[in-house]
Design a protein around this motif. Structure first.
Motif, PDB file in Angstrom:
ATOM      1  N   LYS A   1       3.672   3.148 -24.738  1.00 30.16           N
ATOM      2  CA  LYS A   1       2.562   2.213 -24.580  1.00 30.16           C
ATOM      3  C   LYS A   1       2.862   1.191 -23.486  1.00 30.16           C
ATOM      4  N   GLU A   2       4.094   0.708 -23.461  1.00 27.85           N
ATOM      5  CA  GLU A   2       4.491  -0.271 -22.445  1.00 27.85           C
ATOM      6  C   GLU A   2       4.418   0.344 -21.044  1.00 27.85           C
ATOM      7  N   ALA A   3       4.857   1.584 -20.922  1.00 33.43           N
ATOM      8  CA  ALA A   3       4.812   2.251 -19.622  1.00 33.43           C
ATOM      9  C   ALA A   3       3.372   2.445 -19.164  1.00 33.43           C
ATOM     10  N   LEU A   4       2.488   2.813 -20.077  1.00 31.13           N
ATOM     11  CA  LEU A   4       1.072   2.969 -19.726  1.00 31.13           C
ATOM     12  C   LEU A   4       0.451   1.637 -19.317  1.00 31.13           C
ATOM     13  N   ARG A   5       0.819   0.585 -20.011  1.00 31.81           N
ATOM     14  CA  ARG A   5       0.288  -0.741 -19.686  1.00 31.81           C
ATOM     15  C   ARG A   5       0.742  -1.170 -18.295  1.00 31.81           C
ATOM     16  N   LEU A   6       2.027  -0.926 -17.986  1.00 31.95           N
ATOM     17  CA  LEU A   6       2.544  -1.285 -16.666  1.00 31.95           C
ATOM     18  C   LEU A   6       1.861  -0.479 -15.557  1.00 31.95           C
ATOM     19  N   GLN A   7       1.610   0.779 -15.811  1.00 32.82           N
ATOM     20  CA  GLN A   7       0.908   1.600 -14.820  1.00 32.82           C
ATOM     21  C   GLN A   7      -0.506   1.089 -14.584  1.00 32.82           C
ATOM     22  N   ALA A   8      -1.173   0.689 -15.657  1.00 35.87           N
ATOM     23  CA  ALA A   8      -2.531   0.169 -15.525  1.00 35.87           C
ATOM     24  C   ALA A   8      -2.531  -1.136 -14.714  1.00 35.87           C
ATOM     25  N   GLU A   9      -1.552  -1.997 -14.966  1.00 35.26           N
ATOM     26  CA  GLU A   9      -1.458  -3.249 -14.216  1.00 35.26           C
ATOM     27  C   GLU A   9      -1.201  -2.983 -12.739  1.00 35.26           C
ATOM     28  N   GLU A  10      -0.300  -2.043 -12.456  1.00 39.40           N
ATOM     29  CA  GLU A  10      -0.018  -1.717 -11.063  1.00 39.40           C
ATOM     30  C   GLU A  10      -1.249  -1.160 -10.369  1.00 39.40           C
ATOM     31  N   LYS A  11      -2.001  -0.326 -11.050  1.00 36.74           N
ATOM     32  CA  LYS A  11      -3.212   0.253 -10.485  1.00 36.74           C
ATOM     33  C   LYS A  11      -4.236  -0.845 -10.196  1.00 36.74           C
ATOM     34  N   LYS A  12      -4.363  -1.781 -11.135  1.00 39.77           N
ATOM     35  CA  LYS A  12      -5.312  -2.875 -10.963  1.00 39.77           C
ATOM     36  C   LYS A  12      -4.912  -3.743  -9.762  1.00 39.77           C
ATOM     37  N   LEU A  13      -3.613  -4.039  -9.632  1.00 32.37           N
ATOM     38  CA  LEU A  13      -3.147  -4.835  -8.506  1.00 32.37           C
ATOM     39  C   LEU A  13      -3.386  -4.125  -7.175  1.00 32.37           C
ATOM     40  N   LYS A  14      -3.163  -2.822  -7.147  1.00 31.20           N
ATOM     41  CA  LYS A  14      -3.401  -2.065  -5.916  1.00 31.20           C
ATOM     42  C   LYS A  14      -4.876  -2.093  -5.534  1.00 31.20           C
ATOM     43  N   GLU A  15      -5.749  -1.945  -6.518  1.00 37.48           N
ATOM     44  CA  GLU A  15      -7.183  -1.982  -6.244  1.00 37.48           C
ATOM     45  C   GLU A  15      -7.594  -3.346  -5.703  1.00 37.48           C
ATOM     46  N   GLU A  16      -7.060  -4.421  -6.281  1.00 36.61           N
ATOM     47  CA  GLU A  16      -7.382  -5.765  -5.806  1.00 36.61           C
ATOM     48  C   GLU A  16      -6.882  -5.960  -4.381  1.00 36.61           C
ATOM     49  N   LEU A  17      -5.682  -5.469  -4.099  1.00 36.39           N
ATOM     50  CA  LEU A  17      -5.153  -5.582  -2.741  1.00 36.39           C
ATOM     51  C   LEU A  17      -6.021  -4.809  -1.750  1.00 36.39           C
ATOM     52  N   GLU A  18      -6.464  -3.637  -2.131  1.00 36.47           N
ATOM     53  CA  GLU A  18      -7.320  -2.847  -1.250  1.00 36.47           C
ATOM     54  C   GLU A  18      -8.644  -3.566  -0.990  1.00 36.47           C
ATOM     55  N   LYS A  19      -9.208  -4.181  -2.028  1.00 35.06           N
ATOM     56  CA  LYS A  19     -10.456  -4.915  -1.853  1.00 35.06           C
ATOM     57  C   LYS A  19     -10.257  -6.094  -0.903  1.00 35.06           C
ATOM     58  N   GLU A  20      -9.160  -6.825  -1.091  1.00 27.89           N
ATOM     59  CA  GLU A  20      -8.881  -7.963  -0.211  1.00 27.89           C
ATOM     60  C   GLU A  20      -8.675  -7.492   1.224  1.00 27.89           C
ATOM     61  N   ASN A  21      -7.963  -6.397   1.393  1.00 28.56           N
ATOM     62  CA  ASN A  21      -7.741  -5.877   2.738  1.00 28.56           C
ATOM     63  C   ASN A  21      -9.049  -5.444   3.383  1.00 28.56           C
ATOM     64  N   LYS A  22      -9.936  -4.836   2.593  1.00 28.04           N
ATOM     65  CA  LYS A  22     -11.247  -4.435   3.120  1.00 28.04           C
ATOM     66  C   LYS A  22     -12.046  -5.661   3.542  1.00 28.04           C
ATOM     67  N   LYS A  23     -12.035  -6.707   2.711  1.00 30.37           N
ATOM     68  CA  LYS A  23     -12.767  -7.928   3.046  1.00 30.37           C
ATOM     69  C   LYS A  23     -12.235  -8.543   4.333  1.00 30.37           C
ATOM     70  N   LYS A  24     -10.915  -8.593   4.463  1.00 34.18           N
ATOM     71  CA  LYS A  24     -10.314  -9.159   5.676  1.00 34.18           C
ATOM     72  C   LYS A  24     -10.669  -8.325   6.897  1.00 34.18           C
ATOM     73  N   ALA A  25     -10.641  -7.004   6.731  1.00 35.24           N
ATOM     74  CA  ALA A  25     -10.982  -6.128   7.856  1.00 35.24           C
ATOM     75  C   ALA A  25     -12.448  -6.314   8.247  1.00 35.24           C
ATOM     76  N   ASP A  26     -13.339  -6.437   7.255  1.00 31.40           N
ATOM     77  CA  ASP A  26     -14.759  -6.658   7.544  1.00 31.40           C
ATOM     78  C   ASP A  26     -14.967  -7.994   8.254  1.00 31.40           C
ATOM     79  N   GLU A  27     -14.276  -9.035   7.797  1.00 31.58           N
ATOM     80  CA  GLU A  27     -14.398 -10.343   8.432  1.00 31.58           C
ATOM     81  C   GLU A  27     -13.902 -10.289   9.878  1.00 31.58           C
ATOM     82  N   GLU A  28     -12.813  -9.587  10.114  1.00 31.82           N
ATOM     83  CA  GLU A  28     -12.284  -9.472  11.475  1.00 31.82           C
ATOM     84  C   GLU A  28     -13.256  -8.698  12.367  1.00 31.82           C
TER      85      GLU A  28
END
Length: 120
Positions: free
Chosen positions: A69-96
């Motif tokens: 369960k702990e391993a699944l939770r950590l994977q979900a958190e990592e996936k969520k962080l990656k998605e947020e980073l991708e969204k931020e990178n997309k926003k920055k690229a669009d602004e540029e």
């Protein structure tokens, strides 16, 4: 005569080598005895468990389930962080991109006005 001596020699060697010898006592009576059971459990004997059954027992233990369960939770958190980073990178690229387009638009009228003044 030579054959007789040879046969006698072979016979004596065989009798000496094949005679029963008294085996040495490897376990003297005064040796200490183990107070626990030292017999190995064979995989076919009573009380032996197969590797698959032991694996299933370990997998069904609470500690193992918690770690899964702990391993699944950590994977979900990592996936969520990656998605947020991708969204931020997309926003920055669009602004540029917007900034560069705005700069191009601002430069384009300036160059045309300068060209108009030169032609006059």
């Amino acid at each position: 005569m030579k054959n007789l001596l040879f046969v006698a020699f072979i016979f004596s060697v065989l009798t000496l080598s094949c005679s029963k010898k008294e085996p040495a006592d490897f376990y003297p009576t005064d040796s200490p005895k183990a107070s626990y059971d030292t017999t190995a459990i064979d995989s076919f004997s009573n009380g032996a468990t197969s590797v698959d059954i032991v694996r299933q027992i370990r997998m069904s233990s609470q500690q193992y389930q918690d770690s899964v369960k702990e391993a699944l939770r950590l994977q979900a958190e990592e996936k969520k962080l990656k998605e947020e980073l991708e969204k931020e990178n997309k926003k920055k690229a669009d602004e540029e991109k917007k900034k560069t387009e705005d700069e191009k638009k601002q430069k384009a009228p300036e160059t045309t006005t300068a060209a108009e003044f030169k032609t006059e």
